[in-house]
Scaffold this motif. Sequence first.
Motif, PDB file in Angstrom:
ATOM      1  N   ASP A   1      24.704   8.156  65.389  1.00 45.89           N
ATOM      2  CA  ASP A   1      24.250   9.542  65.425  1.00 45.89           C
ATOM      3  C   ASP A   1      24.801  10.226  66.676  1.00 45.89           C
ATOM      4  OD1 ASP A   1      22.627   8.772  67.587  1.00 45.89           O
ATOM      5  OD2 ASP A   1      20.871   8.544  66.329  1.00 45.89           O
ATOM      6  N   LEU A   2      24.686  11.535  66.713  1.00 39.79           N
ATOM      7  CA  LEU A   2      25.260  12.302  67.813  1.00 39.79           C
ATOM      8  C   LEU A   2      24.580  11.991  69.139  1.00 39.79           C
ATOM      9  CD1 LEU A   2      27.591  14.285  68.070  1.00 39.79           C
ATOM     10  CD2 LEU A   2      25.944  16.131  67.940  1.00 39.79           C
ATOM     11  N   ASP A   3      23.296  11.710  69.117  1.00 39.85           N
ATOM     12  CA  ASP A   3      22.606  11.376  70.368  1.00 39.85           C
ATOM     13  C   ASP A   3      23.179  10.108  70.999  1.00 39.85           C
ATOM     14  OD1 ASP A   3      20.874  13.576  70.376  1.00 39.85           O
ATOM     15  OD2 ASP A   3      19.395  12.540  69.151  1.00 39.85           O
ATOM     16  N   THR A   4      23.484   9.108  70.181  1.00 35.97           N
ATOM     17  CA  THR A   4      24.067   7.873  70.689  1.00 35.97           C
ATOM     18  C   THR A   4      25.472   8.123  71.225  1.00 35.97           C
ATOM     19  OG1 THR A   4      22.758   6.573  69.126  1.00 35.97           O
ATOM     20  CG2 THR A   4      24.692   5.493  70.096  1.00 35.97           C
ATOM     21  N   ALA A   5      26.267   8.910  70.498  1.00 40.62           N
ATOM     22  CA  ALA A   5      27.615   9.250  70.962  1.00 40.62           C
ATOM     23  C   ALA A   5      27.548  10.043  72.266  1.00 40.62           C
ATOM     24  CB  ALA A   5      28.351  10.042  69.888  1.00 40.62           C
ATOM     25  N   ASN A   6      26.595  10.962  72.353  1.00 42.76           N
ATOM     26  CA  ASN A   6      26.420  11.724  73.593  1.00 42.76           C
ATOM     27  C   ASN A   6      26.137  10.793  74.763  1.00 42.76           C
ATOM     28  OD1 ASN A   6      26.715  14.181  72.248  1.00 42.76           O
ATOM     29  ND2 ASN A   6      24.514  14.507  72.050  1.00 42.76           N
ATOM     30  N   ARG A   7      25.280   9.813  74.539  1.00 46.73           N
ATOM     31  CA  ARG A   7      24.931   8.868  75.600  1.00 46.73           C
ATOM     32  C   ARG A   7      26.161   8.056  76.017  1.00 46.73           C
ATOM     33  NH1 ARG A   7      21.233   3.781  75.254  1.00 46.73           N
ATOM     34  NH2 ARG A   7      22.187   3.819  73.239  1.00 46.73           N
TER      35      ARG A   7
ATOM     36  N   GLY B   1      25.208  15.652  77.764  1.00 43.50           N
ATOM     37  CA  GLY B   1      23.826  16.019  77.508  1.00 43.50           C
ATOM     38  C   GLY B   1      23.601  16.375  76.052  1.00 43.50           C
ATOM     39  N   ARG B   2      22.364  16.260  75.607  1.00 42.85           N
ATOM     40  CA  ARG B   2      22.033  16.494  74.196  1.00 42.85           C
ATOM     41  C   ARG B   2      22.405  17.901  73.741  1.00 42.85           C
ATOM     42  NH1 ARG B   2      18.007  17.622  70.268  1.00 42.85           N
ATOM     43  NH2 ARG B   2      17.781  15.873  68.824  1.00 42.85           N
ATOM     44  N   SER B   3      21.975  18.911  74.480  1.00 45.42           N
ATOM     45  CA  SER B   3      22.258  20.308  74.097  1.00 45.42           C
ATOM     46  C   SER B   3      23.755  20.577  74.081  1.00 45.42           C
ATOM     47  CB  SER B   3      21.575  21.277  75.048  1.00 45.42           C
ATOM     48  OG  SER B   3      20.185  21.136  74.983  1.00 45.42           O
ATOM     49  N   THR B   4      24.441  20.116  75.104  1.00 42.64           N
ATOM     50  CA  THR B   4      25.887  20.317  75.181  1.00 42.64           C
ATOM     51  C   THR B   4      26.588  19.619  74.026  1.00 42.64           C
ATOM     52  OG1 THR B   4      25.794  20.499  77.585  1.00 42.64           O
ATOM     53  CG2 THR B   4      27.940  19.981  76.627  1.00 42.64           C
ATOM     54  N   GLY B   5      26.181  18.391  73.720  1.00 38.44           N
ATOM     55  CA  GLY B   5      26.788  17.651  72.622  1.00 38.44           C
ATOM     56  C   GLY B   5      26.642  18.367  71.289  1.00 38.44           C
ATOM     57  N   TYR B   6      25.460  18.867  71.026  1.00 42.25           N
ATOM     58  CA  TYR B   6      25.246  19.574  69.756  1.00 42.25           C
ATOM     59  C   TYR B   6      26.008  20.896  69.722  1.00 42.25           C
ATOM     60  CZ  TYR B   6      22.003  16.253  67.776  1.00 42.25           C
ATOM     61  OH  TYR B   6      21.461  15.113  67.212  1.00 42.25           O
ATOM     62  N   GLN B   7      26.097  21.585  70.856  1.00 42.31           N
ATOM     63  CA  GLN B   7      26.880  22.827  70.907  1.00 42.31           C
ATOM     64  C   GLN B   7      28.356  22.549  70.640  1.00 42.31           C
ATOM     65  OE1 GLN B   7      26.024  24.465  74.765  1.00 42.31           O
ATOM     66  NE2 GLN B   7      24.007  25.235  74.164  1.00 42.31           N
ATOM     67  N   LEU B   8      28.885  21.504  71.261  1.00 37.27           N
ATOM     68  CA  LEU B   8      30.282  21.132  71.043  1.00 37.27           C
ATOM     69  C   LEU B   8      30.534  20.762  69.587  1.00 37.27           C
ATOM     70  CD1 LEU B   8      30.926  18.968  74.239  1.00 37.27           C
ATOM     71  CD2 LEU B   8      31.884  21.221  73.747  1.00 37.27           C
ATOM     72  N   ALA B   9      29.618  20.005  68.988  1.00 39.48           N
ATOM     73  CA  ALA B   9      29.769  19.601  67.590  1.00 39.48           C
ATOM     74  C   ALA B   9      29.748  20.820  66.670  1.00 39.48           C
ATOM     75  CB  ALA B   9      28.667  18.621  67.204  1.00 39.48           C
TER      76      ALA B   9
ATOM     77  N   ASN C   1      22.188  17.666  57.189  1.00 37.53           N
ATOM     78  CA  ASN C   1      21.768  18.216  58.485  1.00 37.53           C
ATOM     79  C   ASN C   1      22.082  17.284  59.653  1.00 37.53           C
ATOM     80  OD1 ASN C   1      20.713  20.539  57.327  1.00 37.53           O
ATOM     81  ND2 ASN C   1      18.725  19.590  56.980  1.00 37.53           N
ATOM     82  N   ALA C   2      22.672  16.133  59.359  1.00 37.29           N
ATOM     83  CA  ALA C   2      22.918  15.135  60.397  1.00 37.29           C
ATOM     84  C   ALA C   2      24.390  15.097  60.803  1.00 37.29           C
ATOM     85  CB  ALA C   2      22.495  13.761  59.895  1.00 37.29           C
ATOM     86  N   TYR C   3      24.622  14.754  62.051  1.00 34.21           N
ATOM     87  CA  TYR C   3      25.967  14.525  62.563  1.00 34.21           C
ATOM     88  C   TYR C   3      26.154  13.025  62.764  1.00 34.21           C
ATOM     89  CZ  TYR C   3      26.214  19.494  63.870  1.00 34.21           C
ATOM     90  OH  TYR C   3      26.235  20.866  63.862  1.00 34.21           O
ATOM     91  N   ARG C   4      27.345  12.530  62.440  1.00 37.70           N
ATOM     92  CA  ARG C   4      27.679  11.130  62.673  1.00 37.70           C
ATOM     93  C   ARG C   4      29.051  11.066  63.330  1.00 37.70           C
ATOM     94  NH1 ARG C   4      23.109  10.681  62.012  1.00 37.70           N
ATOM     95  NH2 ARG C   4      21.973   9.548  60.435  1.00 37.70           N
ATOM     96  N   VAL C   5      29.208  10.052  64.172  1.00 34.81           N
ATOM     97  CA  VAL C   5      30.475   9.830  64.867  1.00 34.81           C
ATOM     98  C   VAL C   5      30.933   8.408  64.541  1.00 34.81           C
ATOM     99  CG1 VAL C   5      31.564   9.625  67.139  1.00 34.81           C
ATOM    100  CG2 VAL C   5      29.892  11.439  66.723  1.00 34.81           C
ATOM    101  N   VAL C   6      32.197   8.259  64.187  1.00 35.63           N
ATOM    102  CA  VAL C   6      32.759   6.946  63.901  1.00 35.63           C
ATOM    103  C   VAL C   6      32.927   6.210  65.229  1.00 35.63           C
ATOM    104  CG1 VAL C   6      34.734   5.704  62.933  1.00 35.63           C
ATOM    105  CG2 VAL C   6      33.900   7.794  61.829  1.00 35.63           C
ATOM    106  N   THR C   7      32.317   5.050  65.326  1.00 34.68           N
ATOM    107  CA  THR C   7      32.295   4.289  66.574  1.00 34.68           C
ATOM    108  C   THR C   7      33.695   3.930  67.043  1.00 34.68           C
ATOM    109  OG1 THR C   7      30.127   3.434  65.989  1.00 34.68           O
ATOM    110  CG2 THR C   7      31.327   2.241  67.677  1.00 34.68           C
TER     111      THR C   7
END
Length: 74
Positions: free
Chosen positions: A14-20, A25-33, A47-53
């Motif tokens: 998920d985007l939170d894990t990729a952000n970490r 930061g969470r807000s910045t990551g979602y804005q960039l996405a 409604n979900a974002y996913r990032v390929v590891t």
Amino acid sequence: MTREELLSLPVAVDLDTANRALTIGRSTGYQLAKRGEYPVKVLRLGNAYRVVTEELHQLLGVQSEQEEGRAQCA
């Protein structure tokens, strides 16, 4: 996030894990996405974002021991 933690991630996160992993930061990551400016490709699934590891690994220069061994043999 340590190398071992990065290597133990599932195929997509998920985007939170990729952000970490990217220390974003969470807000910045979602804005960039949302703007299509995230440092790696982001998949939008409903409604979900996913990032390929694997893309995170490439960006961060993280390789498994097997991949390192293959690179040294080539």
